[in-house]
Motif scaffolding. Structure first.
Motif, PDB file in Angstrom:
ATOM      1  N   VAL A   1       5.658   1.338  -7.787  1.00  0.00           N
ATOM      2  CA  VAL A   1       5.064   0.443  -6.781  1.00  0.00           C
ATOM      3  C   VAL A   1       5.379  -1.014  -7.122  1.00  0.00           C
TER       4      VAL A   1
ATOM      5  N   LEU B   1       0.859  -1.195   0.000  1.00  0.00           N
ATOM      6  CA  LEU B   1       0.000   0.000   0.000  1.00  0.00           C
ATOM      7  C   LEU B   1       0.891   1.239   0.000  1.00  0.00           C
TER       8      LEU B   1
ATOM      9  N   ILE C   1      -4.496   8.847  -5.251  1.00  0.00           N
ATOM     10  CA  ILE C   1      -4.484   7.935  -6.408  1.00  0.00           C
ATOM     11  C   ILE C   1      -5.493   8.376  -7.487  1.00  0.00           C
TER      12      ILE C   1
END
Ligand code: C2E
Ligand code: CA
Ligand code: CA
Ligand code: CA
Length: 275
Positions: free
Chosen positions: A93, A60, A77
């Motif tokens: 990510v 996350l 986001i």
């Protein structure tokens, strides 16, 4: 449109203007954060209901804004998706999560959230392949989480994307199940390994007379029939552990087992779990 005095509706209130301004500011700050690499990842444990052991972690993203402090990914986001920054963020990510997970024990997976915008990019499979190769993480230890959002525009290209990703050997999870506005038709063909039951169905489910338990039960039956695993999200209470286990969920994720933590802490959790 706008102001014209005479008691006609003003569409933009001062609040909305202020909101638009701060949003623009946030967008600018986000752009800087991307170039400066100002994000980090936290990882939240996913526990098997059968073994009660940690079998994976969900990555996350976290952003500590220089003046605002921590900004929730639920807030930034969507902005990144609108202003074209999600590709750069999503790439970072994926690579970072694979690099971290490659140093975890061989039976621990990592789950990475993939935006519908990334999913619509034909370059995604090459990116996934590259992240796996560079990190040395085996494909079956990477789980990509996508939402029903990818089915909103009904193009055949999602079929191809599913094929390409399954061809690489990664696992696919359907995130936030039941909260999108799409039909269930996609379940006919989409090759998900897992359905993640949204936390809104878990909240209150253990209270007497609450209908969420019936919904969870139906989702688990559907998933079982389709050969998919189920993760109950947002499990916070011991009563909820017992409930979702009894309803047949194969996995549990939630504060009751652990909040998202830095990789250093993950490494400690995993070494104490092993030893
Ligand atoms: P999500 O994918 O559904 O992630 C689960 C969210 O629920 C996380 O919030 C997690 O911290 C929170 N959560 C976990 N257990 C509990 C619990 O027991 N109780 C409660 N109240 N919350 C719990 P977070 O980290 O703030 O992320 C919010 C959303 O932002 C994510 O929802 C996901 O949609 C998005 N997101 C986060 N990281 C990324 C990322 O790297 N890429 C993309 N595309 N989206 C991300
Ligand atoms: Ca997720
Ligand atoms: Ca979710
Ligand atoms: Ca969510």
């Amino acid at each position: 449109a706008k102001a014209d005095g005479r008691g006609v509706h003003r569409f933009y209130s001062d609040d909305m203007l202020a909101g638009a301004k701060s949003r623009k500011q946030l967008e600018d700050d986000l752009r800087i954060a991307v170039t400066e690499g100002a994000f980090h990842l936290c990882y939240q444990p996913v526990v098997s209901t059968k073994s009660t052991r940690i079998v994976g972690y969900e990555a996350l993203i976290r952003w500590n804004h220089p003046t605002r402090g921590p900004v929730s990914p639920a807030d930034f986001i969507p902005i990144a998706e609108e202003c074209g920054l999600i590709e750069a963020i999503g790439t970072w990510v994926l690579r970072t999560a694979c690099n971290a997970a490659a140093r975890w024990p061989a039976d621990v997976r990592v789950a990475v959230n993939v935006s519908p915008i990334q999913f619509a990019n034909p370059a995604l499979p090459a990116l996934v392949t590259s992240a796996l190769a560079q990190s040395g993480l085996p494909a079956n230890r990477l789980e990509l989480e996508i939402t029903e959002g990818v089915f909103l525009d009904e193009s055949a290209s999602s079929d191809q994307m599913f094929k390409a990703l399954k061809g690489i050997g990664v696992r696919l999870a359907l995130d936030d199940f039941g909260t999108g506005y799409s039909s269930l038709g996609y379940l006919r063909t989409a090759p998900f390994d897992k359905i993640k039951i949204d936390q809104s169905f878990v909240k209150g489910a253990a209270e007497p007379g609450n209908r969420n338990a019936a919904i969870i039960k139906a989702i688990v039956m559907l998933a079982d029939t389709l050969g998919m695993e189920t993760t109950a999200e947002g499990v916070e209470l011991q009563d909820e552990i017992a409930l979702v286990r009894d309803l047949g969920c194969s996995h549990i994720q939630g504060y009751v087992y652990g909040r998202p933590v830095l990789n250093e802490v993950v490494m400690e959790q995993l070494s104490t779990a092993a030893g």
